[in-house]
Scaffold this active site. Structure first.
Site, PDB file in Angstrom:
ATOM      1  N   ARG A 118       1.201  -1.160   0.149  1.00 23.31           N
ATOM      2  CA  ARG A 118       0.073   0.033  -0.226  1.00 23.31           C
ATOM      3  C   ARG A 118       0.714   1.380   0.046  1.00 23.31           C
ATOM      4  NH1 ARG A 118      -3.096  -3.013   3.457  1.00 23.31           N
ATOM      5  NH2 ARG A 118      -4.852  -4.048   3.070  1.00 23.31           N
ATOM      6  N   LYS A 140       1.981  11.145 -10.923  1.00 25.24           N
ATOM      7  CA  LYS A 140       1.898  10.880 -12.163  1.00 25.24           C
ATOM      8  C   LYS A 140       2.292   9.587 -12.420  1.00 25.24           C
ATOM      9  CE  LYS A 140      -2.254  13.237 -14.764  1.00 25.24           C
ATOM     10  NZ  LYS A 140      -2.783  13.757 -15.926  1.00 25.24           N
ATOM     11  N   GLU A 182       7.845  18.447 -24.894  1.00 29.34           N
ATOM     12  CA  GLU A 182       6.567  18.835 -23.877  1.00 29.34           C
ATOM     13  C   GLU A 182       7.130  19.913 -22.844  1.00 29.34           C
ATOM     14  OE1 GLU A 182       4.145  17.018 -22.240  1.00 29.34           O
ATOM     15  OE2 GLU A 182       4.977  14.800 -22.523  1.00 29.34           O
ATOM     16  N   LYS A 224       5.426  23.257 -14.161  1.00 28.71           N
ATOM     17  CA  LYS A 224       5.018  21.968 -13.682  1.00 28.71           C
ATOM     18  C   LYS A 224       4.459  22.067 -12.342  1.00 28.71           C
ATOM     19  CE  LYS A 224       3.221  16.555 -14.501  1.00 28.71           C
ATOM     20  NZ  LYS A 224       3.856  16.051 -15.029  1.00 28.71           N
ATOM     21  N   GLU A 234      -5.374  16.952 -10.549  1.00 30.54           N
ATOM     22  CA  GLU A 234      -6.188  17.192 -11.686  1.00 30.54           C
ATOM     23  C   GLU A 234      -8.047  17.509 -11.474  1.00 30.54           C
ATOM     24  OE1 GLU A 234      -4.141  14.735 -15.051  1.00 30.54           O
ATOM     25  OE2 GLU A 234      -7.061  15.308 -15.896  1.00 30.54           O
ATOM     26  N   ARG A 238      -4.282  21.444 -13.198  1.00 29.91           N
ATOM     27  CA  ARG A 238      -3.377  20.907 -14.121  1.00 29.91           C
ATOM     28  C   ARG A 238      -3.750  20.153 -15.424  1.00 29.91           C
ATOM     29  NH1 ARG A 238      -0.015  16.097 -10.888  1.00 29.91           N
ATOM     30  NH2 ARG A 238       0.995  15.732 -12.934  1.00 29.91           N
ATOM     31  N   ASN A 242      -2.692  18.271 -20.414  1.00 27.46           N
ATOM     32  CA  ASN A 242      -2.582  17.366 -21.224  1.00 27.46           C
ATOM     33  C   ASN A 242      -3.268  18.120 -22.382  1.00 27.46           C
ATOM     34  OD1 ASN A 242      -4.693  14.638 -20.667  1.00 27.46           O
ATOM     35  ND2 ASN A 242      -3.202  14.535 -19.566  1.00 27.46           N
ATOM     36  N   HIS A 245      -2.907  15.779 -25.128  1.00 29.56           N
ATOM     37  CA  HIS A 245      -2.508  14.592 -24.870  1.00 29.56           C
ATOM     38  C   HIS A 245      -3.820  13.939 -25.175  1.00 29.56           C
ATOM     39  CE1 HIS A 245       0.317  15.722 -23.607  1.00 29.56           C
ATOM     40  NE2 HIS A 245       0.823  14.653 -22.270  1.00 29.56           N
ATOM     41  N   HIS A 249      -2.692  10.029 -26.874  1.00 34.25           N
ATOM     42  CA  HIS A 249      -3.460   8.720 -26.618  1.00 34.25           C
ATOM     43  C   HIS A 249      -3.579   8.450 -27.957  1.00 34.25           C
ATOM     44  CE1 HIS A 249      -2.349   9.828 -22.200  1.00 34.25           C
ATOM     45  NE2 HIS A 249      -1.568  10.255 -22.409  1.00 34.25           N
ATOM     46  N   HIS A 262       6.216   8.958 -26.932  1.00 38.73           N
ATOM     47  CA  HIS A 262       5.135  10.009 -26.306  1.00 38.73           C
ATOM     48  C   HIS A 262       4.626  11.022 -27.120  1.00 38.73           C
ATOM     49  CE1 HIS A 262       2.066  10.941 -23.576  1.00 38.73           C
ATOM     50  NE2 HIS A 262       3.427  12.224 -23.214  1.00 38.73           N
TER      51      HIS A 262
HETATM   52  N1  LIG Z   1       3.800  10.857 -14.947  1.00 37.68           N
HETATM   53  C1  LIG Z   1       3.886  11.877 -16.035  1.00 37.68           C
HETATM   54  O1  LIG Z   1       3.143  12.818 -16.177  1.00 37.68           O
HETATM   55  C2  LIG Z   1       4.102  11.851 -17.371  1.00 37.68           C
HETATM   56  C3  LIG Z   1       4.147  13.524 -18.252  1.00 37.68           C
HETATM   57  C4  LIG Z   1       4.902  12.479 -19.359  1.00 37.68           C
HETATM   58  C5  LIG Z   1       4.939  11.208 -19.829  1.00 37.68           C
HETATM   59  N2  LIG Z   1       5.085  10.614 -19.295  1.00 37.68           N
HETATM   60  C6  LIG Z   1       5.108   9.261 -20.064  1.00 37.68           C
HETATM   61  O2  LIG Z   1       6.017   8.414 -20.208  1.00 37.68           O
HETATM   62  C7  LIG Z   1       6.620   7.916 -21.002  1.00 37.68           C
HETATM   63  C8  LIG Z   1       8.293   8.510 -21.755  1.00 37.68           C
HETATM   64  O3  LIG Z   1       8.968   8.715 -21.525  1.00 37.68           O
HETATM   65  P1  LIG Z   1      10.026   9.102 -22.390  1.00 37.68           P
HETATM   66  O4  LIG Z   1      10.157   9.427 -23.146  1.00 37.68           O
HETATM   67  O5  LIG Z   1      11.520   8.752 -21.478  1.00 37.68           O
HETATM   68  O6  LIG Z   1      10.408   7.543 -22.371  1.00 37.68           O
HETATM   69  P2  LIG Z   1      11.120   6.536 -21.905  1.00 37.68           P
HETATM   70  O7  LIG Z   1      11.548   6.164 -21.252  1.00 37.68           O
HETATM   71  O8  LIG Z   1      10.420   4.931 -23.812  1.00 37.68           O
HETATM   72  O9  LIG Z   1      12.699   6.273 -22.552  1.00 37.68           O
HETATM   73  C9  LIG Z   1      12.996   6.996 -23.696  1.00 37.68           C
HETATM   74  C10 LIG Z   1      14.918   5.633 -24.456  1.00 37.68           C
HETATM   75  O10 LIG Z   1      15.976   6.851 -24.200  1.00 37.68           O
HETATM   76  C11 LIG Z   1      16.046   5.119 -23.375  1.00 37.68           C
HETATM   77  N3  LIG Z   1      16.998   5.971 -22.574  1.00 37.68           N
HETATM   78  C12 LIG Z   1      16.568   6.300 -21.167  1.00 37.68           C
HETATM   79  N4  LIG Z   1      17.672   7.166 -20.883  1.00 37.68           N
HETATM   80  C13 LIG Z   1      18.338   7.086 -21.600  1.00 37.68           C
HETATM   81  C14 LIG Z   1      19.488   7.986 -21.623  1.00 37.68           C
HETATM   82  N5  LIG Z   1      20.386   8.948 -20.610  1.00 37.68           N
HETATM   83  N6  LIG Z   1      21.006   7.574 -22.359  1.00 37.68           N
HETATM   84  C15 LIG Z   1      20.159   6.741 -23.979  1.00 37.68           C
HETATM   85  N7  LIG Z   1      19.435   5.731 -23.759  1.00 37.68           N
HETATM   86  C16 LIG Z   1      18.222   7.040 -22.677  1.00 37.68           C
HETATM   87  C17 LIG Z   1      14.622   4.500 -22.913  1.00 37.68           C
HETATM   88  O11 LIG Z   1      16.185   3.198 -22.045  1.00 37.68           O
HETATM   89  C18 LIG Z   1      13.907   4.495 -23.974  1.00 37.68           C
HETATM   90  O12 LIG Z   1      14.715   3.541 -25.008  1.00 37.68           O
HETATM   91  C19 LIG Z   1       5.512   7.479 -21.733  1.00 37.68           C
HETATM   92  O13 LIG Z   1       4.956   6.390 -21.209  1.00 37.68           O
HETATM   93  C20 LIG Z   1       4.865   8.763 -20.936  1.00 37.68           C
HETATM   94  O14 LIG Z   1       3.273   8.116 -21.221  1.00 37.68           O
HETATM   95  C21 LIG Z   1       4.288  10.654 -18.083  1.00 37.68           C
HETATM   96  O1  LIG Z   2       1.232  15.700 -15.445  1.00 36.78           O
HETATM   97  C1  LIG Z   2      -0.070  15.667 -15.810  1.00 36.78           C
HETATM   98  O2  LIG Z   2      -1.221  16.420 -15.837  1.00 36.78           O
HETATM   99  C2  LIG Z   2       0.220  15.364 -17.149  1.00 36.78           C
HETATM  100  O3  LIG Z   2      -0.896  15.512 -17.842  1.00 36.78           O
HETATM  101  C3  LIG Z   2       1.778  15.288 -17.659  1.00 36.78           C
HETATM  102  C4  LIG Z   2       1.700  15.112 -19.152  1.00 36.78           C
HETATM  103  O4  LIG Z   2       2.837  15.274 -20.142  1.00 36.78           O
HETATM  104  C5  LIG Z   2       1.915  12.934 -18.987  1.00 36.78           C
HETATM  105  O5  LIG Z   2       2.133  12.391 -20.458  1.00 36.78           O
HETATM  106  C6  LIG Z   2       0.616  12.201 -18.185  1.00 36.78           C
HETATM  107  O6  LIG Z   2       0.619  10.998 -17.477  1.00 36.78           O
HETATM  108  C7  LIG Z   2      -0.832  11.959 -18.984  1.00 36.78           C
HETATM  109  O7  LIG Z   2      -1.654  12.145 -17.894  1.00 36.78           O
HETATM  110  P1  LIG Z   2      -2.842  11.314 -18.135  1.00 36.78           P
HETATM  111  O8  LIG Z   2      -3.596  11.856 -16.911  1.00 36.78           O
HETATM  112  O9  LIG Z   2      -4.044  11.502 -19.865  1.00 36.78           O
HETATM  113  O10 LIG Z   2      -2.284  10.292 -18.862  1.00 36.78           O
HETATM  114 ZN   LIG Z   3       3.333  14.140 -21.740  1.00 35.80          ZN
END
Ligand SMILES: NC(=O)c1ccc[n+]([C@@H]2O[C@H](COP(=O)([O-])OP(=O)(O)OC[C@H]3O[C@@H](n4cnc5c(N)ncnc54)[C@H](O)[C@@H]3O)[C@@H](O)[C@H]2O)c1
Ligand SMILES: O=C(O)C(=O)C[C@@H](O)[C@H](O)[C@H](O)COP(=O)(O)O
Ligand SMILES: [Zn+2]
Length: 360
Positions: A118, A140, A182, A224, A234, A238, A242, A245, A249, A262
């Site tokens: 948990r 998130k 982003e 952010k 959100e 917040r 998006n 997105h 998505h 992404h």
């Molecule tokens: N939680 C949030 O608020 C939020 C916000 C934006 C995106 N996201 C999520 O994040 C993901 C995308 O993240 P991303 O763009 O970092 O992609 P990713 O995590 O797939 O990384 C991109 C690529 O780069 C490689 N990599 C990572 N660090 C490296 C480095 N320093 N040198 C060389 N290679 C490296 C990874 O192994 C991968 O192949 C998606 O799933 C998206 O939905 C979440």
């Molecule tokens: O942090 C947030 O809030 C965002 O929406 C950041 C986005 O860049 C990110 O891709 C997020 O994961 C999208 O959120 P979701 O709720 O649509 O899955």
């Molecule tokens: Zn995003």
């Protein structure tokens, strides 16, 4: 090193941004006081940076979970592998999980941390531009479902974010550009001066100029952190994070996770959102052109995939966490630097964007 704070009361935490931070044992150990430490990463990042993260924990019980690389592994199955590893080592509720990698690892590791017993403390060590400017901040966490992106998840804040800008040196160019989508988003939704700065400094960012990158990361995180502090779960502002997105998505899910990055899908989605905003009479055509031009300069795609028909788009957009009573809600633009979440959107105009934008 720059330190920003995400002001969330008792769940407030610092974001450390700078060069050489993975060599600073004190920064990681400050937030990892337990005797048990789990590091979750992938098979691309592990050979590059795992040693540096493990170095300060030689005197602890450490479990490393090295997952296959890719968006298609951001799944409940991968979360299960993390749970198996932690349970196998009899990790307690005070064990700390460190997520080392890009947004996939950060979202997945954070989700596993939120669920294990948990909730155990976790630390974000983002290594992509996208994760340093966006995904590591704000709590998130989650995984994908075959029917929709990030559909299973939790809001769960990390104890700190440690963004070592040196890790960007090994990042492929395509991933750097994905992160810039982003970054540009922050300019579009709430920071017009930053958008103008990006127009003037895009070449320096693409050339990986260290000062330009550090500035873009800091300003993105500042934007952010402010939004998250004002609306953690959100319920209002917040949602502007998006922008693009709902379209993006749909592209990621519809084309298969990992086909479009992404950031690439979000870049296309922001153009579609801009086009729709223009059709609704809110955004000037000249601003749509300015947005497309900056995204193109960042080496990002702006046209939607040819094989995603309007009806399929609409089906996919019906699975979005912003929807209310089954109605699609979209973040749109009133101008560069001002986003809005209108109550209802005209389906005629939305269909026109899906039918026509980027098809000529
Ligand atoms: N939680 C949030 O608020 C939020 C916000 C934006 C995106 N996201 C999520 O994040 C993901 C995308 O993240 P991303 O763009 O970092 O992609 P990713 O995590 O797939 O990384 C991109 C690529 O780069 C490689 N990599 C990572 N660090 C490296 C480095 N320093 N040198 C060389 N290679 C490296 C990874 O192994 C991968 O192949 C998606 O799933 C998206 O939905 C979440
Ligand atoms: O942090 C947030 O809030 C965002 O929406 C950041 C986005 O860049 C990110 O891709 C997020 O994961 C999208 O959120 P979701 O709720 O649509 O899955
Ligand atoms: Zn995003």
């Amino acid at each position: 090193m720059k330190t920003l704070n995400v002001e969330l009361g008792e769940r407030a935490y610092p974001i450390y941004i700078g060069s050489g931070l993975l060599q600073r044992a004190d920064l990681l150990t400050r937030h990892v006081s337990s005797a048990q430490v789990a590091v979750v990463t992938n098979d691309t990042v592990a050979p590059l940076y795992l040693d540096r993260v493990l170095a300060p924990f030689a005197d602890r019980v450490v479990e490393t979970v090295i997952l296959p690389d890719g968006e298609s592994y951001k799944t409940l199955d991968s979360a299960g592998r993390i749970f198996d590893a932690l349970l196998g080592k009899r990790f307690s509720r005070n064990a700390v999980l460190i997520a080392l990698g890009g947004g996939v690892i950060g979202d997945l590791g954070g989700f596993a941390a939120a669920c294990y017993q948990r909730g155990i403390p976790f630390v974000q060590v983002p290594t992509t531009l996208l994760s340093q400017v966006d995904s590591s901040v704000g709590g998130k966490t989650g995984v994908n479902h075959p029917l929709g992106k990030n559909m299973i998840g939790a809001f769960y804040q990390p104890r700190c974010v440690l963004a070592d800008t040196d890790t960007l040196a090994t990042l492929p160019d395509r991933e750097l550009s994905a992160g810039l989508a982003e970054v540009i988003k922050y300019g579009l939704i709430r920071d017009p001066e930053f958008f103008a700065w990006l127009e003037s400094n895009m070449d320096a960012l693409l050339a990986r100029d260290a000062d330009a990158l550090a500035y873009a990361i800091e300003r993105s995180c500042r934007n952010k952190a402010e939004v998250v502090a004002a609306d953690e779960k959100e319920t209002g502002e917040r949602a502007t994070l998006n922008l693009g997105h709902t379209f993006g998505h749909a592209i990621e899910t519809g084309c298969g996770y990992g086909v479009y990055l992404h950031g690439e899908a979000v870049a296309i989605g922001m153009c579609q959102a801009a086009d729709l905003s223009r059709r609704l009479g809110w955004l000037a055509a000249a601003d749509v052109a300015r947005i497309e031009a900056l995204l193109r300069r960042a080496k990002l795609p702006t046209k939607p995939p040819e094989n995603l028909a309007t009806e399929r788009y609409l089906e996919l957009m019906a699975v979005d966490k912003k929807n209310v009573d089954g109605q699609v809600r979209l973040i749109l633009l009133e101008q560069i630097g001002r986003a809005t979440l209108p109550r209802g959107i005209g389906m005629t105009q939305l269909r026109a964007t899906l039918d026509e934008y980027g098809k000529a």
